[in-house]
Write a protein that holds these residues in place. Sequence first.
Motif, PDB file in Angstrom:
ATOM      1  N   GLN A  65       0.752  -1.300   0.082  1.00  0.00           N
ATOM      2  CA  GLN A  65      -0.230   0.208   0.024  1.00  0.00           C
ATOM      3  C   GLN A  65       0.782   1.499   0.146  1.00  0.00           C
ATOM      4  O   GLN A  65       1.472   1.449   0.587  1.00  0.00           O
ATOM      5  CB  GLN A  65      -0.776  -0.029   1.579  1.00  0.00           C
ATOM      6  CG  GLN A  65      -1.966  -0.886   0.796  1.00  0.00           C
ATOM      7  CD  GLN A  65      -2.946  -0.963   2.155  1.00  0.00           C
ATOM      8  OE1 GLN A  65      -2.656  -0.430   3.267  1.00  0.00           O
ATOM      9  NE2 GLN A  65      -3.825  -2.252   2.290  1.00  0.00           N
ATOM     10  N   ARG A  66       0.254   2.127  -1.226  1.00  0.00           N
ATOM     11  CA  ARG A  66       1.724   2.920  -1.224  1.00  0.00           C
ATOM     12  C   ARG A  66       0.849   4.136  -1.382  1.00  0.00           C
ATOM     13  O   ARG A  66      -0.511   4.478  -1.859  1.00  0.00           O
ATOM     14  CB  ARG A  66       2.724   3.137  -2.647  1.00  0.00           C
ATOM     15  CG  ARG A  66       3.615   2.158  -2.706  1.00  0.00           C
ATOM     16  CD  ARG A  66       3.991   1.754  -3.851  1.00  0.00           C
ATOM     17  NE  ARG A  66       5.454   0.319  -4.000  1.00  0.00           N
ATOM     18  CZ  ARG A  66       6.477   1.391  -3.272  1.00  0.00           C
ATOM     19  NH1 ARG A  66       7.157   1.990  -3.194  1.00  0.00           N
ATOM     20  NH2 ARG A  66       7.329  -0.028  -3.919  1.00  0.00           N
TER      21      ARG A  66
ATOM     22  N   GLN B 114       3.142   8.753  -4.826  1.00  0.00           N
ATOM     23  CA  GLN B 114       4.103   8.159  -5.180  1.00  0.00           C
ATOM     24  C   GLN B 114       3.763   6.718  -6.012  1.00  0.00           C
ATOM     25  O   GLN B 114       4.717   6.339  -6.835  1.00  0.00           O
ATOM     26  CB  GLN B 114       4.683   6.870  -3.626  1.00  0.00           C
ATOM     27  CG  GLN B 114       6.052   6.758  -3.846  1.00  0.00           C
ATOM     28  CD  GLN B 114       6.423   5.769  -2.653  1.00  0.00           C
ATOM     29  OE1 GLN B 114       5.606   4.597  -1.775  1.00  0.00           O
ATOM     30  NE2 GLN B 114       7.206   6.167  -1.589  1.00  0.00           N
ATOM     31  N   LYS B 115       2.607   5.824  -5.851  1.00  0.00           N
ATOM     32  CA  LYS B 115       2.391   5.297  -7.141  1.00  0.00           C
ATOM     33  C   LYS B 115       2.038   6.043  -7.815  1.00  0.00           C
ATOM     34  O   LYS B 115       2.227   5.617  -8.970  1.00  0.00           O
ATOM     35  CB  LYS B 115       0.775   4.607  -6.063  1.00  0.00           C
ATOM     36  CG  LYS B 115       0.469   3.721  -5.452  1.00  0.00           C
ATOM     37  CD  LYS B 115      -0.981   3.593  -5.432  1.00  0.00           C
ATOM     38  CE  LYS B 115      -1.589   2.199  -5.148  1.00  0.00           C
ATOM     39  NZ  LYS B 115      -2.453   2.309  -4.362  1.00  0.00           N
TER      40      LYS B 115
ATOM     41  N   ALA C 109       3.781   6.920 -13.255  1.00  0.00           N
ATOM     42  CA  ALA C 109       4.965   7.537 -14.329  1.00  0.00           C
ATOM     43  C   ALA C 109       6.175   7.789 -15.333  1.00  0.00           C
ATOM     44  O   ALA C 109       6.416   7.364 -15.822  1.00  0.00           O
ATOM     45  CB  ALA C 109       4.715   9.212 -13.713  1.00  0.00           C
ATOM     46  N   VAL C 110       6.546   7.468 -14.313  1.00  0.00           N
ATOM     47  CA  VAL C 110       8.477   6.285 -14.107  1.00  0.00           C
ATOM     48  C   VAL C 110       8.233   5.651 -15.686  1.00  0.00           C
ATOM     49  O   VAL C 110       8.772   5.372 -16.340  1.00  0.00           O
ATOM     50  CB  VAL C 110       9.434   6.294 -13.518  1.00  0.00           C
ATOM     51  CG1 VAL C 110      10.347   5.798 -13.079  1.00  0.00           C
ATOM     52  CG2 VAL C 110       9.723   7.657 -12.667  1.00  0.00           C
ATOM     53  N   LEU C 111       7.371   4.507 -15.179  1.00  0.00           N
ATOM     54  CA  LEU C 111       7.434   3.138 -15.702  1.00  0.00           C
ATOM     55  C   LEU C 111       6.946   3.253 -16.724  1.00  0.00           C
ATOM     56  O   LEU C 111       6.967   2.792 -18.219  1.00  0.00           O
ATOM     57  CB  LEU C 111       6.682   1.607 -14.902  1.00  0.00           C
ATOM     58  CG  LEU C 111       8.000   1.448 -13.265  1.00  0.00           C
ATOM     59  CD1 LEU C 111       6.631   0.701 -12.613  1.00  0.00           C
ATOM     60  CD2 LEU C 111       8.843   1.490 -14.505  1.00  0.00           C
TER      61      LEU C 111
ATOM     62  N   PRO D 124       6.398  19.157  -2.595  1.00  0.00           N
ATOM     63  CA  PRO D 124       6.934  17.233  -2.117  1.00  0.00           C
ATOM     64  C   PRO D 124       7.522  16.731  -2.764  1.00  0.00           C
ATOM     65  O   PRO D 124       7.773  16.073  -3.876  1.00  0.00           O
ATOM     66  CB  PRO D 124       5.379  16.250  -1.905  1.00  0.00           C
ATOM     67  CG  PRO D 124       4.500  16.616  -3.438  1.00  0.00           C
ATOM     68  CD  PRO D 124       4.809  18.312  -3.584  1.00  0.00           C
ATOM     69  N   GLN D 125       8.920  15.905  -2.035  1.00  0.00           N
ATOM     70  CA  GLN D 125       9.868  15.055  -1.925  1.00  0.00           C
ATOM     71  C   GLN D 125       9.809  14.364  -3.224  1.00  0.00           C
ATOM     72  O   GLN D 125      10.149  13.673  -4.299  1.00  0.00           O
ATOM     73  CB  GLN D 125      10.500  14.305  -1.085  1.00  0.00           C
ATOM     74  CG  GLN D 125      11.380  13.496  -1.448  1.00  0.00           C
ATOM     75  CD  GLN D 125      12.564  14.151  -1.622  1.00  0.00           C
ATOM     76  OE1 GLN D 125      12.945  15.046  -0.643  1.00  0.00           O
ATOM     77  NE2 GLN D 125      13.476  13.794  -2.923  1.00  0.00           N
ATOM     78  N   ALA D 126       8.056  13.862  -3.590  1.00  0.00           N
ATOM     79  CA  ALA D 126       8.092  12.711  -4.228  1.00  0.00           C
ATOM     80  C   ALA D 126       8.262  13.536  -6.282  1.00  0.00           C
ATOM     81  O   ALA D 126       8.474  12.543  -6.931  1.00  0.00           O
ATOM     82  CB  ALA D 126       6.504  11.684  -4.447  1.00  0.00           C
TER      83      ALA D 126
END
Lengths: 429, 476
Positions: A106-107, A111-112, A117-119, A146-148
């Motif tokens: 569970q993220r 972050q999810k 997006a990256v993948l 935010p960090q993410a």
Amino acid sequence: MNNDIAQLHPSAQGELMAHAVDACVHCGFCLPACPTYALLGDEMDSPRGRIVLMKEVLEGNLPLYDATPHLDRCLGCVGCVTACPSGVPYGELITAFRGWSEPQRQRPVLQKLTRAAVLTMLPRPGLFRAGASVGRFAKPLAGLLPQALRAPLDLLPGSLQPAQPLPEFTPAQGARRGRVALLAGCAQQVLTPNFNAATVRVLSRNGVEVTVPRDQGCCGAAAMHTGARPLALEQARRNLDAFGAGAQGVDAIVSNAAGCGAGLKEYPMLLAGEGEADEARARELAAQVQDISEFLHGRLLEGTLEPTLPTSRPITVAYHDACHLAHAQGVRAAPRALLRAIPGVTVLEIPEGDLCCGSAGTYNLEQPELAGQLGDRKARNVMATGADFVVSGNVGCHTQLQSHLGRLGSPVRVLHTVELLDLAYRGEL
Amino acid sequence: MTPEKLALTTTSPVAKPVSAGGADTALARELTRQLGPKKVLSNLSERLNYRYDAIQFGVTPLCVVLPESTADVVAAVKAARSAGVPIVGRGAASGLSGGATPLEPSLVVSFTRMTRLEIDPARREARAQPGVITLAVSEAARPHGLVYPPDPASLRTSTIGGNLGENAGGPMCFKYGVTGDYVTGLEFVDAGGEVHRLTREAYDLAGLLIGSEGTLGLITDVTLRLTTPARFTRTLMASFPEVGQAAEAVSSAIAAGAVPSKLEFMDQACVGAIEDYLHLGLPRHAGALLLVDTDGHDLETVEEERALVEAACLNAGGTVRRAATDAEAAALWQARRSVSPALGRIRPQRMNEDIVVPRSALPEVVREIRALGDASGLTLVQFGHIGDGNLHPNILFDPRKEDAHAVHELAHRIALVAIRHGGVLSGEHGIGTMKRDFMTDAVDPVTLDVLRSVKAALDPAGALNPGKVLPDAVKS
């Protein structure tokens, strides 16, 4: 370390994990090879510790969420595999474990989204280029985010090199002495397009025909190592088709990105349990894969590598071992030998050379603080050599070195092994 | 709960995690209050990983503390004592006798963050905190033209604190001695949390702490003697048709006056394992191999010593190969360094014996142990620092297929062989839990009582590393 994992998780991946856990005699020889152990000095953030955590989770003694902070801090650099006296396939263990555990994670929503997006973007150079262009303009706002969202922006270069489309076919110069298929790589087509251009020029110069199968896609390493197993399988199958059909009669499938080369070589592990036909295709493809330095080194050993022009002045080159070349593929001697073969070049070793630079896969995005500490440490070690150039065989290391050397104000130039060779052939060193 | 069960299986009920709650949280809260959250581990996922060393799994500790200074250690010891919780010291946990594994719910004090290291070239000394990696001492000394000789096989991983706890040796120990021979002074925290600084004058209390496996105090700082490295080294390898002949060669070479810097032996099973692993071209049909380095500042003496060893090997029926170059010597030593990984490929687990016997008894001892191994039906290999009489008979086994009690029984019989020939139970790996049972065979009751009195004087409550080294006294 005996375990009940194979009984509790009856599948090819379960067996693979059980075997890896079993092989560990918890001697601790992996500890000094682990970058996170070097930074944090605690057992949970060491390979031995992570193996125990994975075992406990798989056997149902420890909740997954309790172990994940430590497992997430693993770079997957597999420096521990090189150090392990018992041959524990740690890389296979953590990859299989991530594939098993990710669907249960569970993220936080942000972050999810970032991971998705990256993948999504990474394997599509066009989309990645577009995203990177937009991102550049958002860089000044990074501090407010935010960090993410901040981490990916921090990583983007200040300017993007113009795209250099690769021809599907490049003939050999002079007499044809070989034929290879090239894996183009995803992010590096956008971030460092000259890697492929230099590779094609050097191969062609050496009488090697280069094909770039059009249907190829992302090698799947990013998906595989972040636990997105279904996506990794889809990407692997696409390449099995592309290289199976488009690379008939080649001497090798050549990769110039350590991470991608290692990814292709991991197909047999990824496809274990996916049917005999796919498993066989994966083994065949993996056996054909060579890093560009391995391939050229073969020519050097045969005495058929075209000599380069001597450099105009003596130059020193610090060679940085990309983890996925040195540890995952065991390729260490070949790039060094190629560099030494250039008249006028002296190759220097980097202190703590076996320690990861911190840019493993998506680590910079997910663990920016640790990645930054490792990047800084690597840059300082590179600077301590006093070399004119630092050379590596991976796009991730390349951007990390560039970013941290730049931050420290170092004038050391960062190049790919094949770029330095290319410059030497053209008399530009 | 018997130690042998703990030693041989990792899936016994005691290896299961102890869930959070109870006394641990009170102790963890108190330590967190005093030391801050970064130095205290209290989650199950964190504590689980401080229950093992390189050979054994024990009980999950109640709390783990990662001190950064002697003051932190004092605070940890005092808090644990107030809470009535035992204290287990831990280095890199690469030990092979179960010394760093808690046998009951405990506070583990892990020294891996106490890594301050200073070299004083003028005094030829290194001052180190216990978490310093062994190899780091030599690396730091090298620019000053100095070296720290004790070289346990785990020197890239193990800590100086762990080396002190086990009085670790290594291949160089025959000529250069073991860890304790290099200690000129140390600081330790006693069971009550008081700090003591010891030199080695008058009563050698420092010597008492060295090799005490954390049962008498926690060493927090040490001063180590450094030496100058030898200028010349020469290497030879000798192979023998039978294992006892190798031991005979060792005895007679040393009797003739040779003092090799390294004198290692490997039996046929061991050489076979290495060949299967690395294909180095070693004589795999030989009954045993000897690997010898002679070194010194004078080349003539170094060559003379090598000639003495060579003559002894030939007399004992061996065949000798001299290393002509450094590269050739390095290739020969690669074989010795590869023993562990090579054995790991044969069986997943091994019981590593660590006996020391008088050199005159070596031929008989290695033959007797070979015979015990052959009769047992288990896979037994022998290697070790034979110059010192330090042998490592290893029983290789698969706990799912082979009986743990048979393994323990064979280990015990090997220990008895050593004792019968005037030897001792441990050369460098310590007694820990692995050989605690055998102590009553090895040490007479009067001496055991003296050792118990020493323990009681320094640790009256038995709070330090309980269940290690000394077997419980039998109540009459």
